[in-house]
Design a protein around this motif. Structure first.
Motif, PDB file in Angstrom:
ATOM      1  N   GLN A  98      -0.431  58.428 -30.160  1.00  0.00           N
ATOM      2  CA  GLN A  98      -1.716  59.328 -29.755  1.00  0.00           C
ATOM      3  C   GLN A  98      -1.814  58.917 -31.583  1.00  0.00           C
ATOM      4  O   GLN A  98      -3.008  59.587 -31.457  1.00  0.00           O
TER       5      GLN A  98
ATOM      6  N   HIS B 190     -14.754  60.381 -25.080  1.00  0.00           N
ATOM      7  CA  HIS B 190     -13.317  62.209 -24.887  1.00  0.00           C
ATOM      8  C   HIS B 190     -12.243  61.941 -25.367  1.00  0.00           C
ATOM      9  O   HIS B 190     -11.305  60.598 -24.973  1.00  0.00           O
ATOM     10  N   SER B 191     -11.620  62.422 -27.095  1.00  0.00           N
ATOM     11  CA  SER B 191     -10.770  61.926 -27.137  1.00  0.00           C
ATOM     12  C   SER B 191      -9.454  62.507 -25.607  1.00  0.00           C
ATOM     13  O   SER B 191      -8.533  61.523 -25.338  1.00  0.00           O
ATOM     14  N   GLN B 192      -9.809  63.125 -25.482  1.00  0.00           N
ATOM     15  CA  GLN B 192      -8.468  63.294 -24.215  1.00  0.00           C
ATOM     16  C   GLN B 192      -8.617  62.792 -23.011  1.00  0.00           C
ATOM     17  O   GLN B 192      -7.631  62.404 -22.495  1.00  0.00           O
TER      18      GLN B 192
ATOM     19  N   GLN C 147      -6.280  59.763 -24.481  1.00  0.00           N
ATOM     20  CA  GLN C 147      -5.032  60.309 -24.256  1.00  0.00           C
ATOM     21  C   GLN C 147      -4.373  60.614 -23.380  1.00  0.00           C
ATOM     22  O   GLN C 147      -2.741  60.439 -23.311  1.00  0.00           O
ATOM     23  N   ASP C 148      -4.991  60.850 -22.588  1.00  0.00           N
ATOM     24  CA  ASP C 148      -4.683  60.705 -21.262  1.00  0.00           C
ATOM     25  C   ASP C 148      -3.730  58.990 -20.397  1.00  0.00           C
ATOM     26  O   ASP C 148      -3.408  58.541 -19.982  1.00  0.00           O
TER      27      ASP C 148
ATOM     28  N   ARG D 241      -1.486  58.455 -22.349  1.00  0.00           N
ATOM     29  CA  ARG D 241       0.453  59.208 -21.049  1.00  0.00           C
ATOM     30  C   ARG D 241       0.297  58.731 -20.042  1.00  0.00           C
ATOM     31  O   ARG D 241       1.386  58.359 -19.427  1.00  0.00           O
TER      32      ARG D 241
ATOM     33  N   TYR E 138      -9.626  63.954 -17.522  1.00  0.00           N
ATOM     34  CA  TYR E 138      -9.754  65.177 -18.696  1.00  0.00           C
ATOM     35  C   TYR E 138      -9.203  65.888 -18.269  1.00  0.00           C
ATOM     36  O   TYR E 138      -8.735  66.692 -17.442  1.00  0.00           O
TER      37      TYR E 138
ATOM     38  N   GLN F 246      -7.452  68.463 -20.293  1.00  0.00           N
ATOM     39  CA  GLN F 246      -7.101  69.636 -20.233  1.00  0.00           C
ATOM     40  C   GLN F 246      -8.544  70.390 -19.850  1.00  0.00           C
ATOM     41  O   GLN F 246      -9.362  70.817 -21.199  1.00  0.00           O
TER      42      GLN F 246
ATOM     43  N   GLN G 102      -7.877  70.149 -14.033  1.00  0.00           N
ATOM     44  CA  GLN G 102      -7.508  68.794 -13.950  1.00  0.00           C
ATOM     45  C   GLN G 102      -9.362  68.667 -13.838  1.00  0.00           C
ATOM     46  O   GLN G 102      -9.455  68.639 -12.866  1.00  0.00           O
TER      47      GLN G 102
END
Ligand SMILES: [Zn+2]
Length: 360
Positions: A52, A69-71, A74-75, A78, A108, A110, A147
């Motif tokens: 990350q 999008h950064s989320q 990250q997912d 993850r 997304y 969060q 979510q």
């Protein structure tokens, strides 16, 4: 609780959705590659946090990633990490590289932080994609969204919106009721208009089992090969049964936890299995086993399971009108009250109606 709505992106948005998904998949695959090479070459174990932390550098090197999008990025990492964790715990096989037809959604995780507005009803704001038209056929608690998952199908896009169940005050006698119908296209349909899918891993394992059984039947009786094949079938069979049980436990736990009164059909499994098209979904899903689980879990938690006569639940409407339909017709369309909805969801509602009558 998850709501699934169809998306109607503009051609421009659809292009961006495709690009996003493709970049996510590439990130997933190269992150997997990084884990492997670093481990092989230096014996170093790469963690989620390490990967990350490299995202900003990735965006510098490959500016295309700035458009995701950064989320969401990250997912991807993850998901990879989860796949490795499941492997380390012995719950799943070694993670695979993902081809385009295996990597079909992005998330997304969060949305609270990014979900500034849902633009006017009938659309959803997806950061970095835009305000996308959405067929939101039922209201949901926007403040409770936990979510947002965007999924590609053969010729359309859907959005899965997870909403946290409203808090129930301790001791408050909140009566929550639900009707459940055997799904044809999915495992089950619920009267709250959600659906439970058969998990992909299970469908795959069942397919393999069938293949092995066919192979076994071709082996000569009494031969060594036949013995070997039989052992293989038994092993796969055991595995499928275990996975199915696990799935049924999870689903029944969730339903009993969330509801006080649960309505299902009395199933005449033997009759239904004779109907070849239904046979697969019924026997595969282990519906009978599912009802057994529901029943004892409900009892243990002081909740009610009501079984209602199955007759005609797919041929009437919640308003009482007759709406005859063959198996091929997926959408219920009532000319009397105007209800247009997935046929299995309507059946679930009627099952609940009947159960409430019985319970009263
Ligand atoms: Zn109607």
């Amino acid at each position: 609780m998850t709501f699934q709505f169809r998306l109607y992106p503009t051609p421009e948005q659809e292009k961006q959705l495709g690009i996003t998904l493709d970049l996510c998949r590439k990130l997933y695959n190269s992150a997997k590659e990084q884990r492997e090479t670093d481990y092989k070459q230096e014996g170093k174990t790469i963690t989620y946090a390490m990967q990350q932390n490299e995202l900003p550098a990735l965006k510098q090197q490959f500016p295309a990633y700035k458009e995701v999008h950064s989320q969401v990025l990250q997912d991807c990492l993850r998901r990879l990490d989860d796949a490795y964790q499941r492997f380390f715990r012995g719950e799943a096989g070694y993670p695979h590289y993902k081809s385009a037809d295996r990597y079909v959604s992005f998330t997304y995780p969060q949305p609270g932080a990014v979900l500034r507005t849902f633009a006017k009803a009938g659309s959803i704001y997806l950061p970095k994609i835009g305000v996308v038209k959405m067929n939101a056929h039922r209201p949901f608690d926007q403040a409770g969204v936990t979510q947002i998952n965007v999924k590609r199908y053969a010729d359309h896009w859907m959005v899965n919106i997870s909403v946290k169940a409203p808090d129930v005050e301790a001791g408050a006698a909140v009566e929550s009721t639900v009707g459940i119908d055997v799904g044809l296209s999915s495992f089950a349909a619920l009267s709250d208009e959600t659906k439970v899918d058969n998990p992909r891993y299970l469908r795959k394992a069942e397919k393999r089992l069938k293949r092995e059984q066919r192979r076994l039947s071709r082996k000569q009786r009494g031969s060594r090969n036949r013995q070997k094949a039989r052992r293989k079938v038994a092993k796969t069979h055991q595995k499928v049964a275990r996975q199915r049980k696990d799935f049924l436990h999870k689903q029944s736990c969730r339903i009993v936890r969330d509801h006080d009164l649960i309505a299902v059909e009395q199933l005449k499994v033997r009759n239904m299995v004779r109907n070849r098209r239904l046979a697969k979904s019924i026997s595969d899903a282990g519906w009978r086993q599912f009802i057994t689980y529901l029943s004892y879990k409900a009892k243990r938690q002081g909740k009610r399971l009501v079984q209602v006569p199955a007759h005609g639940t797919s041929q009437t409407c919640v308003c009482g009108a007759d709406v005859p339909k063959t198996l091929a017709i997926r959408i219920h369309n009532c000319k009397v009250c105007g209800l247009i909805q997935d046929r299995d969801v309507v059946s679930a509602k009627i099952i609940l109606q009947r159960a409430l009558k019985i319970a009263a």
